[in-house]
Design a protein around this motif. Structure first.
Motif, PDB file in Angstrom:
ATOM      1  N   THR A  13     -40.797  41.952 -39.210  1.00 30.47           N
ATOM      2  CA  THR A  13     -42.205  41.451 -38.875  1.00 30.47           C
ATOM      3  C   THR A  13     -42.118  41.623 -37.250  1.00 30.47           C
ATOM      4  O   THR A  13     -43.118  42.148 -36.651  1.00 30.47           O
ATOM      5  N   THR A  14     -41.187  41.145 -36.621  1.00 29.40           N
ATOM      6  CA  THR A  14     -41.055  41.167 -35.148  1.00 29.40           C
ATOM      7  C   THR A  14     -41.028  42.547 -34.674  1.00 29.40           C
ATOM      8  O   THR A  14     -41.728  43.152 -33.589  1.00 29.40           O
ATOM      9  N   ASN A  15     -40.249  43.333 -35.307  1.00 25.43           N
ATOM     10  CA  ASN A  15     -40.397  44.902 -34.840  1.00 25.43           C
ATOM     11  C   ASN A  15     -41.686  45.618 -35.205  1.00 25.43           C
ATOM     12  O   ASN A  15     -42.221  46.268 -34.272  1.00 25.43           O
ATOM     13  N   LEU A  16     -42.384  45.330 -36.376  1.00 24.47           N
ATOM     14  CA  LEU A  16     -43.581  45.813 -36.507  1.00 24.47           C
ATOM     15  C   LEU A  16     -44.488  45.434 -35.532  1.00 24.47           C
ATOM     16  O   LEU A  16     -45.461  46.687 -35.059  1.00 24.47           O
ATOM     17  N   PHE A  17     -44.558  44.341 -35.228  1.00 23.24           N
ATOM     18  CA  PHE A  17     -45.728  43.978 -33.869  1.00 23.24           C
ATOM     19  C   PHE A  17     -45.000  44.652 -32.579  1.00 23.24           C
ATOM     20  O   PHE A  17     -45.955  44.899 -31.731  1.00 23.24           O
ATOM     21  N   TRP A  18     -43.998  44.643 -32.504  1.00 19.89           N
ATOM     22  CA  TRP A  18     -43.482  45.217 -31.298  1.00 19.89           C
ATOM     23  C   TRP A  18     -43.938  46.666 -31.340  1.00 19.89           C
ATOM     24  O   TRP A  18     -44.434  47.238 -30.443  1.00 19.89           O
ATOM     25  N   LYS A  19     -43.945  47.420 -32.291  1.00 21.53           N
ATOM     26  CA  LYS A  19     -44.611  48.861 -32.396  1.00 21.53           C
ATOM     27  C   LYS A  19     -45.855  48.688 -32.079  1.00 21.53           C
ATOM     28  O   LYS A  19     -46.546  49.809 -31.534  1.00 21.53           O
ATOM     29  N   TYR A  20     -46.807  47.603 -32.780  1.00 23.87           N
ATOM     30  CA  TYR A  20     -48.006  47.579 -32.143  1.00 23.87           C
ATOM     31  C   TYR A  20     -48.247  47.379 -30.878  1.00 23.87           C
ATOM     32  O   TYR A  20     -49.173  48.076 -30.234  1.00 23.87           O
TER      33      TYR A  20
ATOM     34  N   LYS B 233     -49.429  50.966 -30.188  1.00 24.32           N
ATOM     35  CA  LYS B 233     -51.087  50.711 -30.649  1.00 24.32           C
ATOM     36  C   LYS B 233     -51.891  49.935 -29.479  1.00 24.32           C
ATOM     37  O   LYS B 233     -52.934  49.603 -29.887  1.00 24.32           O
ATOM     38  N   ASN B 234     -51.125  49.668 -28.414  1.00 24.70           N
ATOM     39  CA  ASN B 234     -51.878  48.991 -27.277  1.00 24.70           C
ATOM     40  C   ASN B 234     -52.526  47.649 -27.865  1.00 24.70           C
ATOM     41  O   ASN B 234     -53.412  47.273 -27.168  1.00 24.70           O
ATOM     42  N   LEU B 235     -51.938  47.009 -28.722  1.00 20.69           N
ATOM     43  CA  LEU B 235     -52.194  45.631 -28.884  1.00 20.69           C
ATOM     44  C   LEU B 235     -51.569  44.757 -27.910  1.00 20.69           C
ATOM     45  O   LEU B 235     -50.201  44.829 -27.766  1.00 20.69           O
ATOM     46  N   SER B 236     -52.322  43.761 -27.582  1.00 14.82           N
ATOM     47  CA  SER B 236     -51.474  43.072 -26.345  1.00 14.82           C
ATOM     48  C   SER B 236     -50.368  42.298 -26.866  1.00 14.82           C
ATOM     49  O   SER B 236     -50.255  41.705 -27.979  1.00 14.82           O
ATOM     50  N   LYS B 237     -49.434  41.901 -25.703  1.00 10.86           N
ATOM     51  CA  LYS B 237     -48.123  41.024 -26.114  1.00 10.86           C
ATOM     52  C   LYS B 237     -48.812  39.838 -26.772  1.00 10.86           C
ATOM     53  O   LYS B 237     -48.187  39.287 -27.789  1.00 10.86           O
ATOM     54  N   ALA B 238     -49.704  39.077 -26.086  1.00 11.66           N
ATOM     55  CA  ALA B 238     -50.062  37.922 -26.669  1.00 11.66           C
ATOM     56  C   ALA B 238     -50.618  37.836 -28.073  1.00 11.66           C
ATOM     57  O   ALA B 238     -50.348  37.043 -28.995  1.00 11.66           O
ATOM     58  N   SER B 239     -51.358  39.147 -28.523  1.00 17.54           N
ATOM     59  CA  SER B 239     -51.945  39.062 -29.655  1.00 17.54           C
ATOM     60  C   SER B 239     -50.713  39.462 -30.563  1.00 17.54           C
ATOM     61  O   SER B 239     -50.687  38.789 -31.920  1.00 17.54           O
ATOM     62  N   CYS B 240     -49.987  40.040 -30.234  1.00 13.65           N
ATOM     63  CA  CYS B 240     -48.590  40.351 -31.068  1.00 13.65           C
ATOM     64  C   CYS B 240     -47.697  39.011 -31.481  1.00 13.65           C
ATOM     65  O   CYS B 240     -47.467  38.814 -32.557  1.00 13.65           O
ATOM     66  N   GLU B 241     -47.501  38.305 -30.388  1.00  9.47           N
ATOM     67  CA  GLU B 241     -46.821  37.154 -30.505  1.00  9.47           C
ATOM     68  C   GLU B 241     -47.485  36.113 -31.618  1.00  9.47           C
ATOM     69  O   GLU B 241     -46.977  35.371 -32.371  1.00  9.47           O
ATOM     70  N   LYS B 242     -48.918  36.095 -31.349  1.00 11.96           N
ATOM     71  CA  LYS B 242     -49.717  35.365 -32.415  1.00 11.96           C
ATOM     72  C   LYS B 242     -49.623  35.878 -33.836  1.00 11.96           C
ATOM     73  O   LYS B 242     -49.601  35.090 -34.674  1.00 11.96           O
ATOM     74  N   ALA B 243     -49.743  37.245 -33.966  1.00 11.08           N
ATOM     75  CA  ALA B 243     -49.691  37.843 -35.130  1.00 11.08           C
ATOM     76  C   ALA B 243     -48.355  37.487 -35.692  1.00 11.08           C
ATOM     77  O   ALA B 243     -48.147  37.182 -36.833  1.00 11.08           O
ATOM     78  N   ILE B 244     -47.225  37.473 -35.026  1.00 16.03           N
ATOM     79  CA  ILE B 244     -45.945  37.152 -35.606  1.00 16.03           C
ATOM     80  C   ILE B 244     -45.842  35.914 -36.088  1.00 16.03           C
ATOM     81  O   ILE B 244     -45.355  35.661 -37.372  1.00 16.03           O
ATOM     82  N   GLU B 245     -46.368  34.853 -35.324  1.00 11.94           N
ATOM     83  CA  GLU B 245     -46.236  33.550 -35.896  1.00 11.94           C
ATOM     84  C   GLU B 245     -47.207  33.366 -36.951  1.00 11.94           C
ATOM     85  O   GLU B 245     -46.622  32.743 -37.988  1.00 11.94           O
TER      86      GLU B 245
END
Length: 106
Positions: A43-50, A54-66
């Motif tokens: 999951t962490t790797n998946l959102f790192w790819k985003y 895919k230009n998803l913000s770091k903050a958005s990715c961190e929230k998505a992982i949580e």
């Protein structure tokens, strides 16, 4: 019903993709949502790819992982699954990362 959640499905839910209604129904009916501990790294790797591609913000990715980690009630150690995962992967055309989820479901 026991529901084995994988990172792709949780990303579908969190990002509001097309399969959300069907996934949400299954999650709603589940008595127990489980995953191998591998889910955390994937999951962490998946959102790192985003973030990277895919230009998803770091903050958005961190929230998505949580959020994705919060969907799972219990994580299972790969030490208990690797033999079956390896054997199933040898019999199939799938990599062992994917087969850990099948081994847990069995």
């Amino acid at each position: 019903m026991i529901f084995v959640l994988d990172p792709s499905s949780s990303a579908e839910l969190i990002l509001g993709r097309e399969h959300v209604p069907a996934l949400f129904k299954r999650l709603e009916k589940a008595d127990w949502v489980i995953a191998p501990r591998l889910y955390i790294a994937e999951t962490t790797n998946l959102f790192w790819k985003y973030y990277k591609f895919k230009n998803l913000s770091k903050a958005s990715c961190e929230k998505a992982i949580e959020r994705a980690l919060g969907l799972v009630e219990d994580f299972f150690n790969e030490n208990d699954l690797y033999r079956e995962a390896f054997n199933l992967a040898c019999l199939s055309a799938h990599n062992t990362y994917d087969i850990f989820y099948l081994a847990l479901a069995r």
